[in-house]
Enzyme design. Structure first.
Site, mmCIF file in Angstrom:
data_model
loop_
_atom_site.group_PDB
_atom_site.id
_atom_site.type_symbol
_atom_site.label_atom_id
_atom_site.label_comp_id
_atom_site.label_asym_id
_atom_site.label_seq_id
_atom_site.Cartn_x
_atom_site.Cartn_y
_atom_site.Cartn_z
ATOM 1 N N SER A 150 -5.497 -2.433 -7.726
ATOM 2 C CA SER A 150 -5.792 -2.691 -9.142
ATOM 3 C C SER A 150 -7.239 -3.164 -9.320
ATOM 4 O O SER A 150 -7.775 -3.106 -10.408
ATOM 5 C CB SER A 150 -4.826 -3.735 -9.692
ATOM 6 O OG SER A 150 -4.863 -4.878 -8.861
ATOM 7 N N SER B 105 -1.954 0.295 1.521
ATOM 8 C CA SER B 105 -1.279 -0.642 0.619
ATOM 9 C C SER B 105 -1.606 -2.078 1.014
ATOM 10 O O SER B 105 -1.712 -2.411 2.205
ATOM 11 C CB SER B 105 0.228 -0.425 0.720
ATOM 12 O OG SER B 105 0.909 -1.535 0.203
ATOM 13 N N LYS C 176 -7.658 3.606 2.256
ATOM 14 C CA LYS C 176 -7.318 2.373 1.525
ATOM 15 C C LYS C 176 -5.792 2.242 1.584
ATOM 16 O O LYS C 176 -5.062 2.881 0.831
ATOM 17 C CB LYS C 176 -7.884 2.497 0.126
ATOM 18 C CG LYS C 176 -7.367 1.685 -1.037
ATOM 19 C CD LYS C 176 -7.028 0.260 -0.855
ATOM 20 C CE LYS C 176 -6.020 -0.146 -1.930
ATOM 21 N NZ LYS C 176 -4.871 -0.834 -1.408
ATOM 22 N N GLU D 195 13.260 5.380 -11.005
ATOM 23 C CA GLU D 195 13.318 5.186 -9.551
ATOM 24 C C GLU D 195 13.723 3.729 -9.267
ATOM 25 O O GLU D 195 13.089 2.804 -9.776
ATOM 26 C CB GLU D 195 11.933 5.476 -8.963
ATOM 27 C CG GLU D 195 11.941 5.623 -7.470
ATOM 28 C CD GLU D 195 10.559 5.982 -6.905
ATOM 29 O OE1 GLU D 195 9.550 5.545 -7.489
ATOM 30 O OE2 GLU D 195 10.511 6.677 -5.877
ATOM 31 N N ILE D 196 14.778 3.539 -8.475
ATOM 32 C CA ILE D 196 15.247 2.169 -8.181
ATOM 33 C C ILE D 196 14.506 1.613 -6.969
ATOM 34 O O ILE D 196 14.034 0.502 -6.962
ATOM 35 C CB ILE D 196 16.781 2.146 -7.951
ATOM 36 C CG1 ILE D 196 17.504 2.512 -9.257
ATOM 37 C CG2 ILE D 196 17.226 0.774 -7.444
ATOM 38 C CD1 ILE D 196 19.015 2.603 -9.138
ATOM 39 N N ILE E 112 -10.015 -2.452 -6.770
ATOM 40 C CA ILE E 112 -11.038 -1.505 -6.268
ATOM 41 C C ILE E 112 -10.637 -0.039 -6.406
ATOM 42 O O ILE E 112 -11.452 0.855 -6.226
ATOM 43 C CB ILE E 112 -11.411 -1.782 -4.785
ATOM 44 C CG1 ILE E 112 -10.142 -1.860 -3.933
ATOM 45 C CG2 ILE E 112 -12.296 -2.990 -4.652
ATOM 46 C CD1 ILE E 112 -10.430 -1.805 -2.456
ATOM 47 N N LYS F 298 -6.918 -5.139 -3.239
ATOM 48 C CA LYS F 298 -5.966 -4.699 -4.272
ATOM 49 C C LYS F 298 -6.389 -3.400 -4.933
ATOM 50 O O LYS F 298 -7.508 -3.283 -5.430
ATOM 51 C CB LYS F 298 -5.845 -5.779 -5.329
ATOM 52 C CG LYS F 298 -5.071 -6.965 -4.837
ATOM 53 C CD LYS F 298 -4.517 -7.758 -6.012
ATOM 54 C CE LYS F 298 -3.609 -8.849 -5.497
ATOM 55 N NZ LYS F 298 -3.874 -10.142 -6.064
ATOM 56 N N CYS G 263 10.842 7.688 -0.747
ATOM 57 C CA CYS G 263 10.685 8.615 -1.875
ATOM 58 C C CYS G 263 11.773 9.678 -1.876
ATOM 59 O O CYS G 263 12.038 10.289 -2.893
ATOM 60 C CB CYS G 263 9.302 9.264 -1.814
ATOM 61 S SG CYS G 263 8.990 10.068 -0.247
ATOM 62 N N PRO H 103 0.922 4.182 0.767
ATOM 63 C CA PRO H 103 1.903 3.177 0.343
ATOM 64 C C PRO H 103 2.377 2.350 1.540
ATOM 65 O O PRO H 103 1.959 2.592 2.675
ATOM 66 C CB PRO H 103 3.036 4.051 -0.184
ATOM 67 C CG PRO H 103 3.021 5.228 0.733
ATOM 68 C CD PRO H 103 1.585 5.445 1.147
ATOM 69 N N GLU I 100 1.397 12.529 -3.931
ATOM 70 C CA GLU I 100 2.805 12.506 -3.499
ATOM 71 C C GLU I 100 3.439 11.287 -4.136
ATOM 72 O O GLU I 100 3.248 10.165 -3.662
ATOM 73 C CB GLU I 100 2.874 12.377 -1.973
ATOM 74 C CG GLU I 100 2.231 13.510 -1.218
ATOM 75 C CD GLU I 100 3.037 14.781 -1.284
ATOM 76 O OE1 GLU I 100 4.211 14.752 -1.701
ATOM 77 O OE2 GLU I 100 2.478 15.829 -0.939
#
Ligand code: NAP
Length: 493
Positions: free
Chosen positions: A204, A172, A170, A379-380, A206, A202, A279, A145, A245
């Site tokens: 979304s 973020s 890979k 989660e905010i 790969i 991305k 997190c 992330p 995680e």
């Protein structure tokens, strides 16, 4: 920047690129390749082809490379700190803290160079043994992330490499530059060609392809629960082992006997670290009714003193991108529409140039939140916190545990009995009592419920990167009796 495959920095096979923005002012700072399926195939092939050589090198030699990578990062740490400030908008103190964490993790894992063990188990008689070897999985895909882009990369590369796995990383799409910087240091330290590969683009586009690739044996991912669920579905195609995680919704409990100054420092850390994009961020503040007024008065005072803006000097930087900002704005708008009182904050701050176009939001406190409200259930991931009064320990446990997430939790009390009881009753992977986080390298960072599965850190975390292989051996000589096989079949043979 470029991607790194089989020992070469190169563009994506399509030459397509994506923009990376500076969250503090909205300006493009670089472009990065949108990798294609062909690039993914190349990276996975390189990782597979280099696996045997890397495994055969042995743990001590691999550890030497990790120690050297840590040394190179330490020597150039200011560069990495500046990159974290530029790419994520981290404030200076936090960027420096993250680099400390990176070094600690790499060195910690490298120190296991002579500590990895398998075991020999007795078989059914004294001449029979079962050797249980711990062997690497092979090709590991590491998906990271943006919120701690250096620490999350280090926490995956170091144990995967130490244990003899090869990697396709890979990162973020919000933090490709930090990942590339770290990869360079590992390469400079001597990681051989093909062992560590970097793919950007991305998730979304790969992500699905890379996770279910037939040559991939383990996927370690840190990110949101929804992405984790997709990864789990995709990994059903290759049965890759998963380390996931995922999201958190930490309760922060202030009991009636809490040391208020100490608790204030810790909530300020737990809520506003990385602009609440952590997190283990405090997301639900439960305060005992006896000290509610006093604690809230002081917490609001501290919150109002927080300086927002220039990451060099501020206490609070920007959110990571425009859509994160929009998300936080809608959390607050929905709270207002539902009739909640915003005690402080709630707006985009009015900052001077060049920060006027950055993705900043004021630290925000919302009072008297209902347990079922999305403010307490979803989660905010921003500088916004809801509060509620509590009065009994039953209420404490019921409300704290009432979350689909189960990563971090916090308790502030001077009562040793409550500390011990809460250690049992609070069902989260981590409970911090009278202290802030973050998790230590020697702790096992793991979550209950929708926070995922497996974990990172400590020997438990290292073992996640190792598979147990059993070799059965009988070193007796001569004939053998097998109960279900008739002996006379072998007469005169
Ligand atoms: P995210 O949107 O889930 O993205 C995480 C990573 O997954 C990124 O590299 C993303 O790539 C990639 N990805 C997206 N779709 C994918 C797919 N279909 N297949 C494979 N990979 C895919 O999460 P984030 O916004 O970066 O991070 C914030 C979340 O991470 C929060 O929920 C936070 O709680 C969680 N987190 C958890 C921990 C922990 O230790 N439990 C630590 C830190 C953060 P793109 O960027 O290209 O979309």
């Amino acid at each position: 920047m470029q991607i790194y495959i089989n020992g070469e920095w190169r563009d994506s096979s399509s030459k397509d690129v994506l923009n990376k923005y500076n969250p503090a002012n909205g300006q493009v700072i670089d472009t990065f390749p949108a990798a294609t399926k062909t690039d993914v195939d190349d990276a996975v092939d390189a990782a597979e082809d280099s696996f045997e050589g890397w495994y055969n090198l042995g743990t001590s030699e691999r550890a030497k490379i990790l120690f050297k990578a840590a040394h190179l990062i330490a020597q150039n740490r200011e560069e990495l700190e500046n990159l974290l400030m530029l790419e994520v908008g981290k404030i200076k103190r936090e960027a420096s803290d993250e680099v400390d964490g990176v070094l600690d993790q790499i060195n910690y894992y490298a120190e296991f160079e002579r500590k990895l063990t398998g075991q020999i188990v007795e078989g059914t008689n004294s001449k029979r043994k079962i050797f249980q070897y711990k062997v690497p999985y092979g090709v590991v895909v590491a998906i990271t992330p943006w919120n701690f882009p250096a620490a999350m990369v280090a926490r995956k590369l170091a144990p995967a490499l130490l244990t003899g796995n090869t990697i396709v990383l890979k990162p973020s799409s919000d933090t490709p530059l930090t990942a590339a910087w770290i990869v360079k240091k590992f390469i400079e330290a001597g990681v051989p060609k093909g062992v560590l590969n970097l793919i950007t683009g991305k998730g979304s586009e790969i992500g699905d392809y890379i996770v279910q690739h037939k040559k991939v044996s383990l996927v370690t991912m840190t990110g949101s629960t929804s992405t984790g669920q997709k990864i789990m579905q995709n990994a059903s195609n290759n049965m890759a082992k998963l380390i996931l995680e995922l999201g958190g919704k930490a309760p922060f409990i202030v009991w009636k006997d809490a040391d208020i100054r100490r608790t204030l420092k810790c909530i300020t850390w737990a809520k506003y670290l990385n602009v609440g994009q952590s997190c283990i961020a405090a997301e639900r503040l439960y305060i005992h009714e006896d000290i509610y007024d006093e604690f809230m008065k002081k917490f609001l005072e501290v919150t109002k003193r927080i300086k927002i803006g220039n990451p060099e000097t501020a206490d609070l930087g920007p959110l990571i991108n425009k859509s994160a900002l929009k998300n936080i704005q809608s959390v607050v708008e929905n709270a207002k529409e539902s009739g909640y009182k915003i005690l402080t904050g709630g707006n985009v701050p009015n900052l001077e140039e060049p920060y006027r176009n950055g993705y900043f939001f004021e630290p925000t406190v919302i009072e008297d939140v209902n347990q079922d409200s999305p403010i307490f259930q979803e989660e905010i991931f921003g500088p916004v916190i809801g509060t509620e009064k509590i009065s009994t320990t039953d209420e404490l446990y019921r409300k704290a545990n009432d979350s689909k997430y189960g990563l971090a939790s916090y308790l502030f009390t001077e009562d040793p009995e409550l500390m011990l009881e809460a250690s049992e009753k609070i069902r989260f992977g981590e409970l911090y009592i009278n202290m802030p986080g973050p998790e230590a390298s020697q702790g096992y960072h793991t979550g209950f419920r929708m926070t995922g599965q497996a974990g990172e850190g400590s020997i438990f975390g290292i073992n996640e990167y190792l598979k147990v292989k059993n070799v059965y051996i009988d070193y007796s000589r001569g004939d053998l009796k097998i109960n279900t096989v008739r002996d006379s079949l072998f007469d005169n043979l």
